[in-house]
Design an enzyme around this catalytic site. Structure first.
Site, PDB file in Angstrom:
ATOM      1  N   GLY A 244       0.442  -1.308  -0.358  1.00  0.00           N
ATOM      2  CA  GLY A 244      -0.163   0.085  -0.012  1.00  0.00           C
ATOM      3  C   GLY A 244       0.803   1.467  -0.115  1.00  0.00           C
ATOM      4  O   GLY A 244       2.155   1.228   0.891  1.00  0.00           O
ATOM      5  N   SER A 277       2.013  -2.887   3.941  1.00  0.00           N
ATOM      6  CA  SER A 277       2.370  -1.485   3.956  1.00  0.00           C
ATOM      7  C   SER A 277       3.538  -0.691   3.402  1.00  0.00           C
ATOM      8  O   SER A 277       4.316  -1.588   3.913  1.00  0.00           O
ATOM      9  CB  SER A 277       2.071  -0.353   6.037  1.00  0.00           C
ATOM     10  OG  SER A 277       2.557  -0.621   6.647  1.00  0.00           O
ATOM     11  N   ASP A 278       3.112   0.420   3.240  1.00  0.00           N
ATOM     12  CA  ASP A 278       4.759   1.094   2.977  1.00  0.00           C
ATOM     13  C   ASP A 278       5.509   1.279   3.913  1.00  0.00           C
ATOM     14  O   ASP A 278       5.173   1.808   4.838  1.00  0.00           O
ATOM     15  CB  ASP A 278       4.400   2.173   1.666  1.00  0.00           C
ATOM     16  CG  ASP A 278       5.971   2.188   1.558  1.00  0.00           C
ATOM     17  OD1 ASP A 278       6.985   1.549   1.716  1.00  0.00           O
ATOM     18  OD2 ASP A 278       6.217   3.085   0.545  1.00  0.00           O
ATOM     19  N   TRP A 279       6.634   1.695   4.362  1.00  0.00           N
ATOM     20  CA  TRP A 279       6.837   1.834   5.746  1.00  0.00           C
ATOM     21  C   TRP A 279       6.516   3.134   6.366  1.00  0.00           C
ATOM     22  O   TRP A 279       6.841   4.219   6.069  1.00  0.00           O
ATOM     23  CB  TRP A 279       8.469   1.726   5.393  1.00  0.00           C
ATOM     24  CG  TRP A 279       8.952   0.124   5.388  1.00  0.00           C
ATOM     25  CD1 TRP A 279       9.734   0.336   6.980  1.00  0.00           C
ATOM     26  CD2 TRP A 279       8.755  -0.674   5.399  1.00  0.00           C
ATOM     27  NE1 TRP A 279       9.903  -1.130   6.999  1.00  0.00           N
ATOM     28  CE2 TRP A 279       9.414  -1.564   5.828  1.00  0.00           C
ATOM     29  CE3 TRP A 279       8.018  -1.194   4.106  1.00  0.00           C
ATOM     30  CZ2 TRP A 279       9.724  -3.698   5.314  1.00  0.00           C
ATOM     31  CZ3 TRP A 279       7.775  -2.133   4.234  1.00  0.00           C
ATOM     32  CH2 TRP A 279       8.727  -3.062   3.970  1.00  0.00           C
TER      33      TRP A 279
END
Length: 746
Positions: A244, A277-279
């Protein structure tokens, strides 16, 4: 083997027919003219009963531990149930070095060296799906050798602006080329019991304000331009995970966006994998859990403070979130882990890393990616018989790009620079006169650490050092031939920052012009991932080459192209504008936006804009020269009229009319001049890379599904093929159409 790997057409997943006047050549080059349909293996459901049993035994704390990072790149194991960590690694350029569990500090291992592969732009420039598969398979072998479950790659967002900080990492501005490179890459990786993580889903087309910018795209543009490769990743390649993106889409962050994660990705496309998720891209526990995010990763705070950690436990205990919702995400993760054989490890692939075979893979990709832009005086390929000395000028001749910038790099034992490549390939009798030419200078402000190197930077970053300039001019004057290595690097083009302009950095334009004045026999080589303003240089120089951040063997591949050991066959995967204002997002003043950005250009992205608006590019999409010449002829279709669900058979001849063997990329475009809705002047709908010996020819038949002519109807929420007359065009770039025919759709 995890795929059905059968020979079929690149465009239609049906048979490509090749006939050749030279039967011996046909036999020799079968692998160059036939291409594969790549079909991934779906996530297995055979362990569902066991998964239900495992989940029933878990505590709430154990469940949530599987849903968020417990280290920088892994979730938490449940040892008492035999469930290991879910391990991840960055991977667009190769498997990232091991880092500490709780910080970005390198772990200091001595066994985590990896192959540095060409960046996404280089792979796309090959226009070769076999090489996309080779790349995926090779990097997948390296990932599993490092015991990684998920490779955070490929990055497949559309290139909307030439200023984009991650343009070097993305593939292309065109949705068709994008999906045709994406699918085989994914299949190659996942054959090795490693999941890809396709990123960044979706509409993640700028680094400026990427953490919060709200992207507004009409539904037709979304479907036709920005989603096709993601959809193909699900339906054709069966990607096991998606990432995401940071940004918002229509008012909702993409890691909690129910429309994108549930309605489109899962319900419409049938995605059965997990969304990571992206970080640090999660903003709300309840919204993310209920709208489809499975795993939260991040870095800026203690792991127990993640939204999917203590906060999730509290909300389940208070009844705000149902534990059954948590179970849904845990089961998805376990299903993927069983598919990857990471739980029982029976028969799991072993892989290999940092091997000569993988360096050879990187070489093959790099060698087909190099684009010959100009060769007016036939200075290329360089003939060394009468050459005693060569001036090699420019810091990029010795610049290494495996590491650098704000994004993920690769710790590698081998990165052959252009200078080293020439030293490896040139006869020992030729003297190389090296001159650095320019200094890399960067802005000293705090943002420079995130790559904002040109924003608010001092003018002096583009000033040449008099001493270095003098050394470069002396080298050029006192050499038979000069080669300037200019362009960019991975400190200049980087995640977390978009460039401020298309200007060449570090005073390079002045350097190139002055060298050309003292030695007309000068070859200019650009090494970069994104377009630059090279209009004046292109007019003044007779010989131009475009290369990329091209991996461990990039220098050898580039030297082989310069010397003619390899005939260049790369084609630009994006449009090179004459000036920034010609590009659609900038012509419409809709880049980068502030808190929100509206994609005003709609479907007219990249060459679609240039061709439809009659704006002349400097170098068009799909462009690239060769050391030989090709002739297209006898374009025809098997019928004149088709139904909307038919297969259109397109046949044409290609002949190598030059003196050396080479590869040409035949590009099939379609146009609909009678449409009732706005359409681009033409759209790429097929391509084929064909190898031909000097004087030989081939008849190529492509199968084009009529459904590729469809547009997305926002009212009916479906794809429609308009009846009427269409033009089918064949050429070797979007601006060099060789022949066209008309067909009718009932």
């Amino acid at each position: 083997m995890n795929i059905k790997h059968i020979y079929t057409s690149m465009i239609a997943a049906t048979l490509l027919v090749v006939s050749c006047k030279d039967t011996k050549q046909s036999e020799k080059t079968a692998n160059n003219t036939m291409v594969a349909e790549y079909k991934g293996k779906p996530i297995t459901k055979e362990f569902d009963a066991k998964i239900d049993s495992l989940v029933a035994q878990m505590t709430l704390e154990e469940k949530t531990g599987m849903l968020h990072g417990n280290s920088m790149f892994a979730t938490k194991a449940i040892e008492r149930l035999g469930i290991p960590e879910l391990t991840m690694a960055d991977g667009p350029l190769g498997v990232r070095e091991e880092i500490s569990r709780d910080s970005w500090t390198a772990a200091g291992w001595d066994n985590d060296f990896a192959t540095y592969y060409p960046a996404g732009g280089g792979l796309a420039a090959t226009w070769n799906t076999e090489l996309a598969y080779l790349f995926g398979r090779s990097v997948g072998e390296e990932a599993i050798a490092r015991d990684k479950d998920v490779l955070l790659s490929p990055a497949i967002n559309i290139i909307r602006s030439p200023l984009g900080g991650r343009t070097y990492e993305y593939f292309t501005e065109d949705p068709f080329l994008n999906k045709k490179i994406t699918v085989p890459f994914i299949v190659g990786v996942q054959e090795n019991d490693v999941a890809v993580c396709v990123k960044h889903y979706a509409a993640n087309n700028q680094e400026t304000n990427r953490d919060f910018v709200d992207v507004q795209i009409d539904e037709r543009t979304l479907r036709e331009i920005y989603l096709p490769a993601f959809e193909a990743a699900v339906k054709e390649a069966h990607a096991y995970s998606f990432m995401g993106a940071y940004n918002k889409f229509r008012g909702e962050y993409l890691c909690e966006n129910g429309y994108m994660l549930n309605d489109v990705l899962r319900d419409e496309w049938g995605f059965e994998g997990i969304v990571i998720s992206d970080w640090a891209a999660v903003h709300d526990t309840k919204k993310s859990i209920e709208n489809g995010l499975d795993v939260e990763m991040g870095t800026p705070k203690p792991f127990n403070e993640f939204f999917y950690a203590d906060s999730l436990i509290e909300k389940v205990k208070s009844g705000e979130i149902a534990e059954s919702d948590v179970d849904t995400h845990v089961k998805r993760i376990l299903r993927m882990m069983f598919t990857l054989k990471s739980i029982d490890d029976k028969g799991r692939a072993k892989g290999s890393i940092n091997t000569e075979a993988h360096f050879e893979d990187a070489y093959k990709i790099a060698a087909e990616s190099v684009v010959l832009l100009k060769n007016d005086k036939n200075l290329l390929p360089l003939k060394t018989d009468n050459i005693k000395s060569i001036a090699v000028i420019g810091h990029n001749a010795m610049k290494k790009n495996a590491l650098g910038g704000f994004g993920a790099g690769v710790k590698t034992k081998r990165e052959v620079t252009p200078l080293e490549g020439l030293q490896n390939r040139l006869p020992k009798s030729i003297k190389i006169n090296y001159a650095e030419g320019y200094l890399e200078r960067y802005s000293n402000d705090e943002k420079a650490k995130l790559g904002d190197i040109t924003l608010n930077g001092p003018v002096t970053i583009n000033t040449l050092e008099p001493k270095l300039l003098e050394e470069a001019l002396n080298a050029a004057k006192n050499s038979d031939v000069a080669i300037i290595f200019a362009g960019s690097n991975r400190d200049y083009e980087t995640e977390a920052s978009d460039r401020a302009s298309l200007d060449l950095p570090f005073g390079q334009e002045e350097l190139i012009k002055k060298v050309l004045e003292v030695n007309p026999n000068t070859i200019v080589v650009f090494i970069a991932g994104a377009p630059f303003d090279i209009l004046d240089i292109s007019q003044k120089s007779s010989s131009l080459i475009w290369s990329w951040f091209n991996g461990s063997e990039g220098g050898n591949a580039l030297a082989d192209v310069i010397l003619g050991n390899v005939n260049p066959s790369g084609k630009l995967p994006w449009t090179m504008p004459k000036k920034l204002e010609d590009s659609p997002a900038h012509a419409t003043n809709s880049f980068p936006g502030d808190e929100s950005v509206v994609y005003t250009e709609g479907i007219l992205v990249g060459y679609r804009w240039f061709d439809t608006k009659n704006v002349e590019p400097l170098y068009p999409f799909g462009y690239g020269m060769s050391y030989t010449t090709f002739e297209f002829s006898d374009l025809k279709t098997d019928k004149e009229t088709y139904n909307a669900d038919a297969i259109i058979e397109v046949t044409f001849n290609i002949k190598n009319t030059g003196k050396v063997a080479g590869k040409e990329v035949a590009q099939l475009y379609i146009s609909d001049p009678e449409s009732y809705v706005e359409k681009a002047a033409q759209e790429l709908k097929g391509f084929e890379k064909v190898f031909l010996k000097s004087g030989s020819s081939k008849t190529v038949t492509m199968q084009l599904p009529a459904k590729e002519l469809a547009y997305y109807n926002e009212v009916k929420k479906q794809w429609l093929v308009e009846p009427g007359t269409y033009k089918i065009k064949i050429g070797n770039s979007s601006r060099n159409i060789k022949s066209e025919v008309s067909i009718n759709i009932k």
